[in-house]
Enzyme design. Structure first.
Site, mmCIF file in Angstrom:
data_model
loop_
_atom_site.group_PDB
_atom_site.id
_atom_site.type_symbol
_atom_site.label_atom_id
_atom_site.label_comp_id
_atom_site.label_asym_id
_atom_site.label_seq_id
_atom_site.Cartn_x
_atom_site.Cartn_y
_atom_site.Cartn_z
ATOM 1 N N GLU A 87 25.259 -3.204 -22.971
ATOM 2 C CA GLU A 87 24.996 -4.635 -22.941
ATOM 3 C C GLU A 87 25.224 -5.347 -24.268
ATOM 4 O O GLU A 87 25.555 -6.531 -24.284
ATOM 5 C CB GLU A 87 23.540 -4.875 -22.497
ATOM 6 C CG GLU A 87 23.229 -4.409 -21.091
ATOM 7 C CD GLU A 87 23.973 -5.223 -20.052
ATOM 8 O OE1 GLU A 87 24.091 -6.449 -20.223
ATOM 9 O OE2 GLU A 87 24.464 -4.628 -19.068
ATOM 10 N N SER A 106 -33.205 2.381 14.735
ATOM 11 C CA SER A 106 -34.307 3.122 14.130
ATOM 12 C C SER A 106 -33.985 3.637 12.737
ATOM 13 O O SER A 106 -34.881 4.100 12.033
ATOM 14 C CB SER A 106 -34.692 4.291 15.022
ATOM 15 O OG SER A 106 -35.320 3.821 16.192
#
Length: 878
Positions: free
Chosen positions: A87, A502
């Site tokens: 690049e 319960s």
């Protein structure tokens, strides 16, 4: 000549001045409204957050962009050089833009070549962060201005770090670290020159250089990058030749086995972590902050929890629900080739396009290809076809009785056509000769694993949740929020508010034990009528519709007696019961209605297990936690669950010295004697009560079952000194589960299967005896104090606070005299009770007229149980 030279110099000087002026004007014009590049100094790109389990293995990732931030000093020179060669070969020499590169690009274009940008890495950083992709002189000029400015405030390495972490490289990968993982399954430091060159080739056109789809173009571009690396001196000739000849092998085409472990798919545990952290830190921080999250999950226990819950749901579904048909259907024409016969390529493509869960161990999606007289031929996802194909017979699907519209199931299937049709998408599991499922085996290794047959499977309608945690630290070790996360992401452990029945009663008993009652206090179990202000009186009953007369408190919790619990709650006051429920985190603001004493309110399994943990640890406050620690992207701890102080931890330790001691910061919210008494009573639930099947575990185990009205919700929560776990089972839209559906029959088996694995390597600790307590022998049936040498099944060894134990032959706080029940501690318990608080509407507990079966209501929507026929509730025993 001198005048000519002077004239030329003047012209050149004037031209230069005008040129500089024009350039300055352009810089001023285009540089007025440029973005603020100073923000790049503190820029932090969105980065993957990762979750690790107790063993340090990755269990989840949270992300908006698949990016793993790699500091520049951790990026190998090979990778940096590959991108610089491809690049911007002069990256470390120019001041932000490459004048020679720009001139070269103009010359090439003038000669008829393609217009290229000649952008430096610095320019690309500015374009990616602050500008657009517009191809124009204006954007290019702004790019050069910003790049020049950026070079003045950041070093070259800082600019390269931004570039290598921000750039998109295809395959959903942002940055070089994520790309190395996605393409090659490697860390950056393990990349070869050929692999680094391929990554460096991608910035130009990541969508057009796919290693499989655009293989030849990708190889050619990789060759160009390798050549540039050779020209720049980053590779030797031998390295270049070796890399250029290497095949382009990636994870994406299956030719490379990843070195890094795959990230598991999301599940109930990891998704709940995400949900909680988003509430604490925000979505942006969690899904893009690069956090390192240390979870409390124990992978072995998580597998055990999922297996135990799924096994029970499948068993119930097979026995009670019947066959509901295929997951979906594929048109038969989509399964065949040109000759009309099943085509492997065709059916695999069609099956892959369907949605079938892939997170159920041992289960695989399959499609029916042909239905014969005795078997059906199937194609199975991920399993190679053998010479004869794969088949499933009626005997391997004999449970698949049709579900009838009026309820129940029809007759057993006699032939494959009773169950299957061509194109049906079903779930199957491979089994060995002894009927064991084959799990965690690749499709091409099933025969070696002992595959004997394929068996039909069905995703149950009945759902549930399971959770286990350490009662001392609060660390959640396992959490399964449903049958399959891919089928339903709703977490029934943390998000489903259901009535505990319960399972809530221990909090009523805890309030009583802390306020003058003892485990041997006698309570009348006889019919009562409660005036709630409604048209009808509320007449709660026990599950058996029987009443048992005066009974000690221990019997009330062991046998889950509703009437005793209602009398007890009325006597101690629902305001006190509500205060205890809120103290333990069961509810945040509990209404003071008597039905709540029987579990008619709504809460979550997560809250209930956390509350029971405080019984197990002796009454110390503890909250469930899924996360031990959270670190930011720089390794700084931003959250730590254990916030205890350790003054001596920073001192040098020498052999023979005592280890540093952490300063406790927990709050004691319950008398340790009360916690021990309650634990002892709940051990009776396992030894003599509603969960006796758990005795086979051979553990010092306490717990409580719960089943709500019409068996719409089933619970069991149990604990040892070093483990507390709970289970909930019920339909997502609450409805009766049918005969035999109780906490002891549905949830207790799940708990049992889990604890067999969870406790095999853990010490079998007994519950510690609290200080300031004494033990006395009590008649289990009457509550009367016995002599110290008494023995037999009817003798209970009870704990009392100092000074509270009754004398031999006496009762604790009460007596049965001439058939009349007297309560010295709590006053008379009349046969009719008046409720202090009137009804406030349909969700007002007892005011609605019903009594929950086993202490709960209908579950899910309305906190109060429905009005029973004849004025009597169905009661509750289990």
């Amino acid at each position: 000549m001198m005048r000519f030279l002077a004239w030329m110099f003047s012209i050149a000087s004037i031209g230069a001045i005008f040129g500089l002026g024009a350039m300055a004007a352009l810089v001023w014009h285009y540089g007025r409204d440029l973005p603020d590049y100073d923000a790049l100094k503190s820029y932090q790109p969105a980065t993957i957050s990762r979750v690790y389990d107790r063993d340090g293995a990755i269990m989840a990732e949270y992300l908006t962009e698949r990016r793993v931030f790699a500091p520049i000093d951790e990026v190998p020179d090979l990778v940096k050089n590959a991108f610089i060669a491809a690049e911007d070969r002069n990256f470390y020499e120019h001041a932000g833009f490459d004048a020679l590169g720009i001139v070269g690009a103009v010359v090439d274009y003038a000669r008829g070549g393609r217009l290229r940008g000649a952008s430096t890495i610095t320019q690309q950083v500015m374009k990616n962060f602050l500008l657009t992709n517009e191809r124009s002189f204006e954007r290019k000029f702004k790019e050069i201005i910003l790049a020049t400015r950026l070079e003045q405030v950041l070093t070259k390495d800082q600019i390269l770090e931004l570039y290598l972490n921000e750039i998109y490289l295809g395959a959903r990968a942002y940055g070089v670290a994520a790309a190395a993982d996605n393409y090659f399954g490697k860390a950056l430091e393990n990349l070869t020159p050929a692999e680094a060159a391929y990554l460096a080739a991608l910035p130009k056109a990541p969508s057009n250089l796919h290693p499989v789809r655009d293989h030849d173009i990708a190889v050619a571009r990789r060759g160009y990058v390798l050549d540039q690396m050779l020209r720049a001196g980053f590779l030797t000739q031998a390295e270049f030749e070796e890399a250029d000849a290497a095949p382009l092998a990636t994870v994406l085409d299956g030719s490379v086995e990843p070195e890094l472990p795959p990230v598991p798919p999301r599940d109930y545990f990891s998704e709940e972590i995400r949900r909680q952290l988003v509430g604490q830190f925000g979505e942006e921080a969690v899904e893009g902050g690069g956090l390192t999250i240390r979870a409390t999950l124990d992978p072995e226990l998580q597998r055990a929890a999922g297996d135990a819950l799924r096994a029970r749901l499948v068993k119930w579904d097979k026995e009670r629900q019947g066959w509901r048909g295929p997951l979906t259907r594929i048109e038969p024409a989509a399964l065949t080739g040109d000759d009309g016969a099943p085509s492997e390529d065709a059916w695999r493509e069609a099956l892959a396009a369907t949605r079938a869960p892939g997170d159920i161990p041992g289960w695989r999606p399959a499609v029916v290809l042909k239905v014969g007289d005795t078997t059906a031929r199937i194609g199975i996802q991920g399993v190679p076809e053998d010479a004869d194909g794969h088949y499933i017979g009626v005997g391997d699907a004999g449970w698949a009785k049709p579900e009838l519209e009026r309820g129940g199931v029809g007759r057993a299937p006699r032939k494959p056509a009773d169950i299957f049709a061509v194109g049906d998408v079903i779930m199957v599991a491979g089994e060995t000769e002894d009927g064991s499922e084959i799990r965690d085996v690749p499709g091409d290794a099933l025969v070696d694993a002992g595959l004997a047959r394929w068996s039909l499977r069905q995703i149950p309608e009945l759902q549930g949740a399971f959770m286990a945690m350490d009662p001392v630290t609060g660390r959640v070790l396992a959490m399964q929020g449903g049958f399959s996360f891919e089928t339903s992401v709703f977490n029934r452990a943390t998000q489903a508010k259901r009535q505990p029945g319960s399972a809530f009663k221990p909090f009523v008993y805890a309030a009583a034990l802390d306020n003058g009652y003892t485990p041997s206090t006698v309570i009348l179990d006889a019919p009562i009528s409660i005036d709630t202000g409604a048209a009808e009186l509320w007449r709660p009953t026990n599950s058996s519709n029987r009443f048992y007369g005066p009974s000690p408190m221990r019997v009330g919790i062991e046998q889950s007696r509703n009437v005793m619990t209602v009398r007890l709650a009325q006597d101690v006051g629902m305001d006190l019961v509500a205060e205890y429920a809120e103290r333990f985190g069961v509810y945040s603001d509990m209404p003071h209605h008597l039905s709540y004493a029987l579990g008619a309110g709504e809460t979550t399994l997560y809250q209930m297990v956390g509350a029971y943990a405080m019984f197990a640890n002796g009454g110390w406050r503890v909250s469930p936690t899924l996360v031990d620690r959270v670190q930011d992207r720089w390794g700084e701890t931003i959250f730590r669950q254990d916030d205890r102080l350790c003054p001596d931890c920073r001192q040098d330790w020498r052999s023979g010295e005592l280890e540093p001691v952490l300063q406790p910061n927990s709050q004691l919210i319950m008398d340790p004697v009360t916690a021990f008494q309650l634990t002892s009573m709940m051990r009776g639930v396992v030894e003599r009560g509603t969960a006796t099947r758990l005795q086979s575990l051979g553990l010092p185990l306490a717990g409580k079952t719960g089943t709500t009205n019409e068996a719409k919700d089933a619970w069991f929560i149990g604990f040892t000194p070093n483990m507390v776990a709970g289970c909930f089972i019920g339909y997502d839209n609450p409805r009766p589960m049918g005969r035999g559906a109780f906490g002891g029959t549905l949830c207790a088996p799940v708990f049992e299967d889990f604890m067999e694995i969870a406790m095999k390597d853990r010490p079998k600790l007994d519950f510690p005896f609290p200080p300031h307590a004494v033990m006395a022998k009590i008649d289990r049936s009457t509550g009367r104090r016995l002599s110290d040498d008494a023995s037999g099944a009817g003798v209970a060894l009870e704990a009392f606070r100092l000074g509270e134990a009754p004398a031999v032959g006496e009762y604790s706080g009460g007596a049965v005299i001439e058939g009349r029940f007297d309560m010295f501690a709590g006053g008379d318990l009349p046969m009719r009770l008046e409720q202090d608080e009137p009804s406030s509407g349909p969700a007002s507990g007892p005011a609605s007229g019903g009594a929950p079966a086993d202490g709960g209501g209908g579950g899910g929507q309305a906190p109060a149980p429905p009005s029973p026929s004849g004025g009597f509730g169905s009661g509750g025993l289990y």
